[in-house]
Design a protein around this motif. Structure first.
Motif, short mmCIF file in Angstrom:
data_model
loop_
_atom_site.label_atom_id
_atom_site.label_comp_id
_atom_site.label_asym_id
_atom_site.label_seq_id
_atom_site.Cartn_x
_atom_site.Cartn_y
_atom_site.Cartn_z
N GLU A 137 0.83 -1.20 0.00
CA GLU A 137 0.00 0.00 0.00
C GLU A 137 0.87 1.25 0.00
O GLU A 137 0.61 2.21 -0.74
CB GLU A 137 -0.91 -0.01 1.23
CG GLU A 137 -1.77 1.24 1.37
CD GLU A 137 -2.28 1.44 2.78
OE1 GLU A 137 -3.49 1.67 2.93
OE2 GLU A 137 -1.47 1.37 3.74
N ARG A 138 1.90 1.26 0.81
CA ARG A 138 2.78 2.43 0.91
C ARG A 138 3.49 2.71 -0.41
O ARG A 138 3.64 3.87 -0.80
CB ARG A 138 3.80 2.21 2.02
CG ARG A 138 4.82 3.35 2.14
CD ARG A 138 5.74 3.13 3.33
NE ARG A 138 6.80 4.12 3.35
CZ ARG A 138 6.69 5.36 3.80
NH1 ARG A 138 5.52 5.78 4.28
NH2 ARG A 138 7.72 6.19 3.79
N LEU A 139 3.89 1.65 -1.10
CA LEU A 139 4.70 1.83 -2.30
C LEU A 139 3.87 1.97 -3.57
O LEU A 139 4.24 2.72 -4.48
CB LEU A 139 5.66 0.66 -2.45
CG LEU A 139 6.67 0.47 -1.31
CD1 LEU A 139 7.53 -0.74 -1.57
CD2 LEU A 139 7.53 1.72 -1.14
N HIS A 140 2.74 1.23 -3.66
CA HIS A 140 2.00 1.18 -4.92
C HIS A 140 0.49 1.29 -4.77
O HIS A 140 -0.22 1.16 -5.76
CB HIS A 140 2.33 -0.13 -5.65
CG HIS A 140 3.78 -0.30 -5.95
ND1 HIS A 140 4.44 0.43 -6.91
CD2 HIS A 140 4.72 -1.12 -5.39
CE1 HIS A 140 5.71 0.07 -6.95
NE2 HIS A 140 5.91 -0.86 -6.04
N GLY A 141 -0.02 1.47 -3.56
CA GLY A 141 -1.45 1.63 -3.38
C GLY A 141 -2.13 0.41 -2.78
O GLY A 141 -1.54 -0.67 -2.70
N PRO A 142 -3.38 0.58 -2.33
CA PRO A 142 -4.09 -0.51 -1.62
C PRO A 142 -4.26 -1.79 -2.43
O PRO A 142 -4.15 -2.89 -1.88
CB PRO A 142 -5.45 0.12 -1.30
CG PRO A 142 -5.22 1.59 -1.35
CD PRO A 142 -4.18 1.82 -2.38
N ARG A 143 -4.55 -1.68 -3.73
CA ARG A 143 -4.75 -2.90 -4.53
C ARG A 143 -3.47 -3.71 -4.59
O ARG A 143 -3.51 -4.95 -4.46
CB ARG A 143 -5.22 -2.54 -5.93
CG ARG A 143 -6.67 -2.10 -6.03
CD ARG A 143 -7.09 -1.93 -7.47
NE ARG A 143 -6.99 -3.18 -8.20
CZ ARG A 143 -6.99 -3.26 -9.53
NH1 ARG A 143 -7.04 -2.16 -10.26
NH2 ARG A 143 -6.91 -4.44 -10.13
N ALA A 144 -2.35 -3.05 -4.78
CA ALA A 144 -1.08 -3.77 -4.82
C ALA A 144 -0.79 -4.42 -3.47
O ALA A 144 -0.28 -5.54 -3.41
CB ALA A 144 0.05 -2.82 -5.21
N GLY A 145 -1.14 -3.73 -2.38
CA GLY A 145 -0.92 -4.31 -1.06
C GLY A 145 -1.74 -5.56 -0.85
O GLY A 145 -1.24 -6.58 -0.34
N ALA A 146 -3.03 -5.51 -1.23
CA ALA A 146 -3.89 -6.68 -1.07
C ALA A 146 -3.42 -7.84 -1.95
O ALA A 146 -3.41 -9.00 -1.53
CB ALA A 146 -5.33 -6.30 -1.41
N LEU A 147 -3.00 -7.53 -3.16
CA LEU A 147 -2.52 -8.57 -4.07
C LEU A 147 -1.20 -9.16 -3.59
O LEU A 147 -0.97 -10.37 -3.74
CB LEU A 147 -2.37 -8.01 -5.48
CG LEU A 147 -3.70 -7.76 -6.21
CD1 LEU A 147 -3.51 -6.82 -7.38
CD2 LEU A 147 -4.30 -9.09 -6.68
N LEU A 148 -0.35 -8.36 -2.98
CA LEU A 148 0.91 -8.88 -2.46
C LEU A 148 0.63 -9.90 -1.35
O LEU A 148 1.24 -10.99 -1.33
CB LEU A 148 1.77 -7.74 -1.92
CG LEU A 148 3.11 -8.13 -1.30
CD1 LEU A 148 4.01 -8.83 -2.32
CD2 LEU A 148 3.82 -6.89 -0.72
N ALA A 149 -0.28 -9.57 -0.43
CA ALA A 149 -0.63 -10.51 0.64
C ALA A 149 -1.26 -11.78 0.07
O ALA A 149 -0.96 -12.90 0.52
CB ALA A 149 -1.58 -9.85 1.63
N ALA A 150 -2.12 -11.62 -0.95
CA ALA A 150 -2.79 -12.78 -1.55
C ALA A 150 -1.79 -13.68 -2.28
O ALA A 150 -1.86 -14.91 -2.18
CB ALA A 150 -3.88 -12.31 -2.51
N LEU A 151 -0.87 -13.08 -3.00
CA LEU A 151 0.13 -13.88 -3.73
C LEU A 151 1.02 -14.64 -2.77
O LEU A 151 1.42 -15.78 -3.03
CB LEU A 151 0.96 -12.98 -4.63
CG LEU A 151 0.24 -12.41 -5.86
CD1 LEU A 151 1.10 -11.36 -6.54
CD2 LEU A 151 -0.11 -13.53 -6.84
N TRP A 152 1.38 -14.02 -1.65
CA TRP A 152 2.21 -14.73 -0.68
C TRP A 152 1.45 -15.93 -0.11
O TRP A 152 2.01 -17.00 0.07
CB TRP A 152 2.63 -13.78 0.44
CG TRP A 152 3.65 -14.37 1.36
CD1 TRP A 152 4.94 -14.70 1.07
CD2 TRP A 152 3.45 -14.72 2.74
NE1 TRP A 152 5.56 -15.24 2.18
CE2 TRP A 152 4.67 -15.25 3.22
CE3 TRP A 152 2.36 -14.62 3.61
CZ2 TRP A 152 4.83 -15.69 4.53
CZ3 TRP A 152 2.53 -15.05 4.92
CH2 TRP A 152 3.74 -15.59 5.36
N ALA A 153 0.14 -15.76 0.13
CA ALA A 153 -0.67 -16.88 0.62
C ALA A 153 -0.74 -18.00 -0.39
O ALA A 153 -0.83 -19.17 -0.03
CB ALA A 153 -2.08 -16.39 0.94
#
Length: 397
Positions: A137-153
């Motif tokens: 979220e800090r670097l690229h916005g909320p959607r990127a933050g949510a997708l980063l967490a989902a991809l790690w899962a």
């Protein structure tokens, strides 16, 4: 790009008034998606295990390294097994924070140390997902933050995040520590780095992120004409964070050395397990053997996988990924690829290298939401099936 440039080396701690409660509210949708993906993995694992006549609970809590962590929690250090080859497997190879938490929880609650370890993993994985969301979220916005967490899962070996292993705990501490560096919270960064250093040997990666970012921060202040005292005043807590960061990792390394009667005692213990670092020679030889033998397809797939993670790392560097993430991800990747030992563990060893997923998350964030989440859903389904197959077969260590 200006936000990325300003994040490359942190300045003062943020004072935008957003506290932990506000951050949790923002991260809540990402945490729900993360939990849903992991629940899917556990459901598939339970069904597969039942069909195979096995217990999903045993697979998550009482096999491979989980047994070693539980033994440390119950009996402390000092247990070792000598193999017919003469090699000695000592539980001194396992860092102490997870066993300490297992012992504490099992003493406070009516659960076994093994179940306590699984509970720590589940809670820690949620904390890690939250830290990944805030980073994205800090670097690229909320959607990127949510997708980063989902991809790690949804990593192929994501099922390890639900096991009584230390990867989830380490990733939570490391991701929170690196985020603290990004936001200029140096004391928190030092404390979290020290705790990560008590969790896994790769805790050295978090120490490196703190130290190198601090050094570059002070160097840039110096080139701007500020003296050391002025620079330290501009970055409160930086010196304390730098001093705190290595205490956990170095403390355990030196304690094992003193117990073994040798400064290199921990490395000797790892050598007994067939582990250590040889610059990637053993791993390169293993890949060559796959490529030159009947297992050519597997060798090509392995080579492609190594190439992919190296490309993702290089892509992140070229796109201006902030320095703490570049250092942390690079050291995790370096240690994983240059370690000898059981090569099937390498995907698990690279699991904490979440910065590698940032380019994928940002690319998906630019897609239409429906398309992006369809991709995540398909990857998550594949991860759930592979995780169940893997854990009912060869599985970790």
């Amino acid at each position: 790009m200006s936000d990325l440039a300003s994040a490359a080396v942190p300045g003062r701690a943020l004072s935008d008034g957003t506290g932990a409660r506000a951050a949790l509210r923002r991260a809540a949708p990402a945490l729900a998606v993360y939990a849903a993906i992991r629940l899917l993995g556990l459901t598939v694992l339970a069904a597969w295990s039942a069909a195979d006549g096995k217990s999903w609970h045993t697979l998550l809590t009482a096999r491979w390294d989980s047994l070693w962590y539980t033994r440390v929690a119950e009996q402390g250090y000092g247990y070792a097994v000598q193999l017919p080859s003469g090699d000695i497997h000592s539980n001194l190879a396992f860092f102490p924070l997870l066993p300490w938490l297992e012992r504490g929880l099992s003493a406070a609650l009516p659960v076994s140390p093994a179940d306590a370890g699984m509970a720590v993993a589940w809670l820690s994985s949620l904390a890690a997902a939250g830290a990944l969301y805030l980073t994205g979220e800090r670097l690229h916005g909320p959607r990127a933050g949510a997708l980063l967490a989902a991809l790690w899962a949804a990593l192929p070996v994501g099922i390890v995040q639900s096991m009584a292993y230390s990867e989830s705990l380490f990733t939570a501490l490391a991701a929170c520590g690196v985020y603290a560096v990004l936001t200029g919270r140096w004391v928190w960064a030092g404390v979290l780095s020290s705790l990560a250093g008590l969790t896994r040997p790769v805790g050295a990666a978090v120490v490196a992120a703190v130290w190198i970012t601090a050094a570059v921060t002070l160097w840039r202040e110096r080139t701007d004409g500020a003296g050391l005292r002025v620079a330290l005043r501009r970055h409160p807590g930086l010196l304390s964070g730098v001093l705190l960061a290595p205490l956990g990792w170095c403390g355990f390394f030196l304690w094992v050395g003193a117990r073994q009667g040798s400064f290199t005692g921990y490395l000797d213990v790892q050598g007994g397990w067939g582990n250590g670092f040889d610059g990637g020679l053993a791993f390169g030889t293993f890949i060559w053997q796959q490529l030159s033998g009947p297992a050519l397809p597997a060798g090509l797939a392995l080579l492609a996988g190594v190439g992919l993670v190296l490309w993702l790392y290089g892509h992140g560097v070229r796109r201006g990924q902030p320095l703490p993430l570049v250092v942390y991800g690079g050291v995790v990747l370096l240690l994983a690829l240059t370690a000898k030992g059981y090569f099937g563990s390498k995907p698990r060893l690279m699991m904490p290298a979440y910065p590698l997923l940032l380019p994928v998350a940002t690319a998906l964030a630019r897609c239409r939401p429906v398309r992006a989440w369809w991709v995540v859903g398909l990857v998550a389904a594949g991860s759930a099936i592979y995780g169940a197959f893997w854990l009912n077969g060869s599985g970790p260590p």
